[in-house]
Design a protein around this motif. Sequence first.
Motif, PDB file in Angstrom:
ATOM      1  N   THR A 819       0.857  -1.193   0.000  1.00  0.00           N
ATOM      2  CA  THR A 819       0.000   0.000   0.000  1.00  0.00           C
ATOM      3  C   THR A 819       0.892   1.242   0.000  1.00  0.00           C
ATOM      4  OG1 THR A 819      -0.083   0.197   2.416  1.00  0.00           O
ATOM      5  CG2 THR A 819      -1.759  -1.212   1.369  1.00  0.00           C
ATOM      6  N   GLY A 820       0.257   2.404  -0.221  1.00  0.00           N
ATOM      7  CA  GLY A 820       0.959   3.676  -0.073  1.00  0.00           C
ATOM      8  C   GLY A 820       2.123   3.886  -1.018  1.00  0.00           C
ATOM      9  N   LEU A 840      -2.965 -10.778  12.090  1.00  0.00           N
ATOM     10  CA  LEU A 840      -3.634 -11.864  11.363  1.00  0.00           C
ATOM     11  C   LEU A 840      -4.552 -12.686  12.261  1.00  0.00           C
ATOM     12  CD1 LEU A 840      -0.683 -13.106   9.092  1.00  0.00           C
ATOM     13  CD2 LEU A 840      -2.347 -11.275   8.673  1.00  0.00           C
ATOM     14  N   ASP A 841      -4.320 -12.621  13.575  1.00  0.00           N
ATOM     15  CA  ASP A 841      -5.137 -13.415  14.494  1.00  0.00           C
ATOM     16  C   ASP A 841      -6.559 -12.858  14.618  1.00  0.00           C
ATOM     17  OD1 ASP A 841      -3.970 -11.191  15.581  1.00  0.00           O
ATOM     18  OD2 ASP A 841      -3.398 -12.122  17.481  1.00  0.00           O
ATOM     19  N   THR A 842      -6.773 -11.606  14.164  1.00  0.00           N
ATOM     20  CA  THR A 842      -8.125 -11.021  14.189  1.00  0.00           C
ATOM     21  C   THR A 842      -8.499 -10.491  12.792  1.00  0.00           C
ATOM     22  OG1 THR A 842      -7.167  -8.893  14.860  1.00  0.00           O
ATOM     23  CG2 THR A 842      -7.935 -10.366  16.620  1.00  0.00           C
ATOM     24  N   VAL A 849      -2.881  -4.470   7.429  1.00  0.00           N
ATOM     25  CA  VAL A 849      -2.155  -4.970   8.603  1.00  0.00           C
ATOM     26  C   VAL A 849      -0.725  -4.434   8.594  1.00  0.00           C
ATOM     27  CG1 VAL A 849      -3.516  -7.094   8.809  1.00  0.00           C
ATOM     28  CG2 VAL A 849      -1.465  -7.075   7.368  1.00  0.00           C
ATOM     29  N   PRO A 850      -0.103  -4.334   9.791  1.00  0.00           N
ATOM     30  CA  PRO A 850       1.285  -3.850   9.850  1.00  0.00           C
ATOM     31  C   PRO A 850       2.293  -4.958   9.512  1.00  0.00           C
ATOM     32  CG  PRO A 850       0.415  -4.159  12.072  1.00  0.00           C
ATOM     33  CD  PRO A 850      -0.702  -4.491  11.134  1.00  0.00           C
ATOM     34  N   ILE A 863       5.855  -1.013   7.366  1.00  0.00           N
ATOM     35  CA  ILE A 863       4.957  -0.698   6.254  1.00  0.00           C
ATOM     36  C   ILE A 863       3.576  -1.283   6.530  1.00  0.00           C
ATOM     37  CG2 ILE A 863       6.815  -0.596   4.545  1.00  0.00           C
ATOM     38  CD1 ILE A 863       5.876  -3.365   3.528  1.00  0.00           C
ATOM     39  N   THR A 864       2.603  -0.871   5.722  1.00  0.00           N
ATOM     40  CA  THR A 864       1.245  -1.409   5.846  1.00  0.00           C
ATOM     41  C   THR A 864       0.926  -2.233   4.599  1.00  0.00           C
ATOM     42  OG1 THR A 864       0.538   0.481   7.165  1.00  0.00           O
ATOM     43  CG2 THR A 864      -1.197  -0.795   6.081  1.00  0.00           C
TER      44      THR A 864
END
Length: 895
Positions: A819-820, A840-842, A849-850, A863-864
């Motif tokens: 992204t970005g 990833l667990d949620t 996600v980071p 990064i995202t």
Amino acid sequence: MPITVGHDTSKTRKTLNVGAQTVDYYSIPAATKAGLGDFSKLPAALKVVLENMLRFEDGKTVTTDDIKAFAVWGANGGKNPREIAYRPARVLLQDFTGVPAVVDLAAMRDAIISLGGDAEKINPLNPVDLVIDHSVMIDEFGNPRAFQMNVDREYERNMERYTFLKWGQKAFNNFRVVPPGTGICHQVNLEYLAQTVWTDTDQTGANVAYPDTLVGTDSHTTMVNGAAVLGWGVGGIEAEAAMLGQPISMLIPEVIGFELTGTMMEGTTGTDLVLKVVELLRAKGVVGKFVEFYGEGLDRLPLADRATIGNMAPEYGATCGFFPIDGETLRYLRTTGRDEDRIALVEAYAKENGFWRGDDYAPIYTDTLHLDMGTIVPAISGPKRPQDYVALDQGQTAFRREMEETFKRPMGKEVAVVGEDYTMESGKVVIASITSCTNTSNPYVMIGAGLVARKARALGMNRKPWVKTSLAPGSQVVSAYLEAANLQEDLDAIGFNLVGYGCTTCIGNSGPIQKELSAAIAEGDLVATSVLSGNRNFEGRISPDVRANYLASPPLVVAYALAGTLDINLATDVIGQDRDGNDVFLKDLWPTSQEVAELVEQTVTREAFQTKYADVFKGDDKWQGVATTDSKTYDWPVSSTYVQNPPYFQGMGKEPGTISNIENASVLAILGDMITTDHISPAGSFKDTTPAGQYLIERQVPVREFNSYGSRRGNHEVMMRGTFANIRIKNEMLDGVEGGYTKGPDGNQASIYDAAMAYQEAGTPLVIFGGEQYGAGSSRDWAAKGTALLGVKAVVAESFERIHRSNLVGMGVIPFEFTGGDTRKSLGLSGDETVSISGLDTIKPLQEVPCTITMADGAVTEITLKCRIDTAIEIEYIEHGGVLHYVLRNLAQAA
């Protein structure tokens, strides 16, 4: 096997009487009357999906809100990306991708027993047809013995696989096998299997009519779109889920309308048209979208040309390239021998339910583009991608530019060929092949090729001696009409003898070229070329000896075989000399469209189709002689190097797991843009120096018996060793190195397989970084299966091709997108980093996600990433470890 329809809470089910037939159907006008919305202006392709929602509406997988969403799509100008659950009527397999599907079914029978279930619960719930068409190789060519010798070698090489498939034909319900030597799956589908409107009984015993739909384990399943059958290619993993009754999760697609007007000029072919269509749609950007063709030009477009355009949907990136039902559809069904009652039903159903393309057909499209067919000129496409369109009169100029800019090699270098009186140089055509479903289904271009051969033969011309020529029709009907027109003997005379019925050159089954020629190419580091009437020309695919591959119509394939080189302006230059030494030009050989049309009319007959397909599942004496057992589970031969019980279900418990964060993963590969599934997935031949070759050598398999990767898709040990092993793949972790190599845990260069095994031994998870359109190309299940078996937990790319993204999820590998504006290049990745991805667990569908990247010097970059688990059901697949685990646990619990 009856279909299980939904609740129909809006009472859209109606009855249709056609002659002596009475069928029930789900009425789109009735859905409007029931207050679900206005669907009258939806494109026919989308109405097929809407009907699917009406038929399977059960309040759970399909709700009335899903149906209403299609009216919102129309009101929003062709956009409403709502997630829906779609159920195709049937599944089509070819043997390369079909063998692993049957292997997985057989493994699931073993696994369900270990979970306390019943082996017979594992059966296809939808009709499945497997066509053995990918295993014939062109060892022998250019002589009358070629066909029989290639068939004999095919059985020698593949008896283990054929024994297994014949066991599957007996063991599984709802599963048919079309034997070797019949034709290409897409052509058999178009000419025989497809019905345009399908009928079956439901759970009440009533007869129901509905649009013929399918998914296939080959991306060119879209060929049947030409006959108004909605079908597209999926990975073997998605196909197996569809076989086992799982709906395909998809978003309501955008539909791009492609208007065709005008009339094709004299001297042009359907192939020239489709190459321009591919170029235009690739430039438009239609990945993940439906394309529907409309306009007055369709009134003059034979179904064979429509099928050629539909076939190439993967090349232009669309999910499908659909043509609505009209008078030409009915004409084709009649010519190809379909039952008259079926043809009457297709017409009545289409007109009753809003699928008919009449004069007033003017649906809403998300976007449109237009092509005047009067602007089409003869063309080729290459040297590496189907969308690399080149007008024929620019062919030489374009090739010389590629030599300079792409291959960075000089023209004019000549190398002696041992034992021959000619030299080899860059540009020379060493393979000229009339092959693949794209064009061999089209009698206009096949008859055209025969007429070029006839005129060349009459002038005393022949192919150049360095050209390996081949003719691999997509069905036996092609041979019937070429023989009826007396054109096969003309093709034989210049080397285009029948070599087999099936996919050959287009998938890398071109067989070896003369070894002295191969040696000369290697010695001079020359750019040899191929010309084929296929759909794929990616690097390293056609032959290891050929760097530049060009797609062309069958008549142009013949012409290039006569010329023997790409370094020629075929449109205007002398192709060769006649027996008296006079110059011959392309215009001297090219037939008129009237000549072609008259021969098609005379020789492409209903009787030919009915005769050739009368006993399609019986096979020849060789197939009938394949011995097999009647056991419910497969007795896996320990010594087999073709079929092995895969490890997917080993140690599997009754309950699913959870999705874990990825911590301190190492990088297995950094790959560029347009890394195709041909780069990732094992295909074609391989050498004894490769990990796969070493595995076979250790098991006393001689090099002559290696066969191809595709033929060994039922053995995971061979296939995981061949994943990312394409000779042209470039891992950016290594400077200037081509082929399947990376850095191992010790930092030294190693094969990707050996490095992955070393990382697995150390308990280190792996990630792969990629560029744009990661996974473009064919729907290759092993591109995902191999990735998973190598221990890769995540693939991070700039964008994904639709099928490969879905397949990765189906194998439990998570796809992520940058992204970005981040890319592998902007981040300066070298492959020495460690990567951690959290959240990833949620995870929720399409969540960001980071990701933490720790560089070799200890510097940390945050990064995202966008997680490309796109739907709720895909989250469940990942939790279970893959789609097959999900299905297996559900079946075991139901039992």
